[in-house]
Enzyme design. Structure first.
Site, short mmCIF file in Angstrom:
data_model
loop_
_atom_site.label_atom_id
_atom_site.label_comp_id
_atom_site.label_asym_id
_atom_site.label_seq_id
_atom_site.Cartn_x
_atom_site.Cartn_y
_atom_site.Cartn_z
CG HIS A 239 -1.80 1.16 1.40
ND1 HIS A 239 -3.17 1.07 1.39
CD2 HIS A 239 -1.53 2.48 1.57
CE1 HIS A 239 -3.70 2.26 1.54
NE2 HIS A 239 -2.72 3.14 1.66
CD GLU A 240 1.49 3.48 3.69
OE1 GLU A 240 1.64 4.56 3.06
OE2 GLU A 240 0.49 3.26 4.41
CG HIS B 273 0.25 6.06 -0.74
ND1 HIS B 273 -0.83 6.43 -1.52
CD2 HIS B 273 -0.27 5.62 0.44
CE1 HIS B 273 -1.96 6.21 -0.84
NE2 HIS B 273 -1.64 5.72 0.34
#
Length: 245
Positions: free
Chosen positions: A128-129, A132
Site C-alpha cells: 500500500h505505502e 503511494h
C-alpha cells in the site's frame, strides 16, 4: 589405586553447566517480562517495543527479498527513478492506530511495529505505502490537492490487499456484493478526510467520487507486468485465507 575426590560430571564439563545456566537465565528473564514478576512496567514495555522492532525488521528483510508483490513494486520504483532500499523503509513505534504511512517530504515509508496481525498484514501495508511512493515518484502527486490524494488512496487500497475479504471481516465489515469496491471507497474517504487540506467528510467523499472511475481502473504498475504476475497477485488480494504468516 587411588582416585582424586571432588570431581563430578558438572565440574568435568564446565561448558555444559555454563550453557544450561545461560538458557535458564534467558527463560527466567522471559518469564519475568511476560508475568511482570521482578521487573518494572517500564522494563516490560521497553522489552516489548524492542521485540516488536526486531520482528518488524526481520519481516521487512524477508518481504523485500521474497515477497513477489514487494519485489515487483521495488523494481518498478527503480525503473521510475526511485531506488528504494531498506533505509527508505523504517520500522518505528507509532502512537496512532494506523499500521503504516508514507512521508513524501522525507521519501520514507514507515511500518508501525507491533501493529501487524501477521506477516501478510505487513506485506499488504508495505505494498500500500509503496504504491503511494510510486505515485509520488512517477506522477509527482500534489498531496495538498484532494483529488490527487484521493486517486492515490483508491489505487493503494485496491491494489495492495488492504481490502481482501478476510481483512474486512477483521474490521467487522461483511458484504456479499461489491465488497472490494465498498472497502476501497470507504478507506479512501477516511484517508482523504485526515488530510489537513480537507475541511470535512463531504469534501473528502466528493473528491473520491470525482476521480473514482479512472483511478479505480488504473492498475499501474501491475498492468505493465505479465498476466501471470497480475492475476496471481489479484487472486491473493481476493482470497479468503491468509497463506503467508
Amino acid at each position: 589405586m587411588s582416585t582424586e575426590s571432588g570431581s563430578s560430571p558438572a565440574s568435568a564439563n564446565p561448558s555444559t553447566s555454563s550453557s544450561d545456566h545461560s538458557i535458564f537465565n534467558r527463560w527466567s528473564r522471559k518469564f519475568a517480562l511476560v508475568t511482570g514478576i521482578g521487573v518494572s512496567e517500564e522494563e516490560r514495555l521497553a522489552e516489548l517495543q524492542a521485540h516488536h522492532g526486531r520482528t518488524c525488521e526481520k519481516w521487512k528483510r524477508e518481504l523485500m527479498n521474497y515477497s513477489p508483490a514487494v519485489v515487483f513494486m521495488l523494481k518498478h520504483l527503480k525503473h521510475s527513478g526511485c531506488n528504494v532500499t531498506a533505509e527508505h523503509i523504517a520500522c518505528a513505534p507509532c502512537d496512532f492506530t494506523r499500521s503504516g504511512g508514507f512521508s513524501p517530504e522525507a521519501g520514507v515509508v514507515v511500518m508501525c511495529q507491533g501493529k501487524f496481525f501477521n506477516k501478510r498484514h505487513m506485506e499488504d501495508t508495505l505494498v500500500h505505502e509503496l504504491i503511494h511512493m510510486y505515485d509520488h515518484c512517477k506522477f509527482k502527486v500534489d498531496w495538498t490537492n484532494l483529488k490527487h490524494h484521493a486517486c492515490s488512496e483508491i489505487r493503494a487500497n485496491s491494489l495492495s490487499g488492504d481490502c481482501r475479504y478476510t481483512r474486512e471481516l477483521r474490521r467487522g465489515f461483511v458484504s456479499f456484493s461489491k465488497q472490494h469496491q465498498a472497502c476501497v471507497r470507504r478507506r479512501a474517504i477516511l484517508s482523504v478526510r485526515a488530510n489537513p487540506a480537507c475541511p470535512d467528510e463531504a469534501t473528502a467523499e466528493r473528491a473520491v467520487n470525482e476521480v473514482w472511475e479512472s483511478c479505480f481502473n488504473d492498475t499501474r504498475p501491475f498492468d505493465e507486468a505479465s498476466n501471470t504476475i497480475l492475476s496471481t497477485w489479484w487472486s491473493l488480494i481476493h482470497s479468503s485465507t491468509d497463506i503467508l504468516s
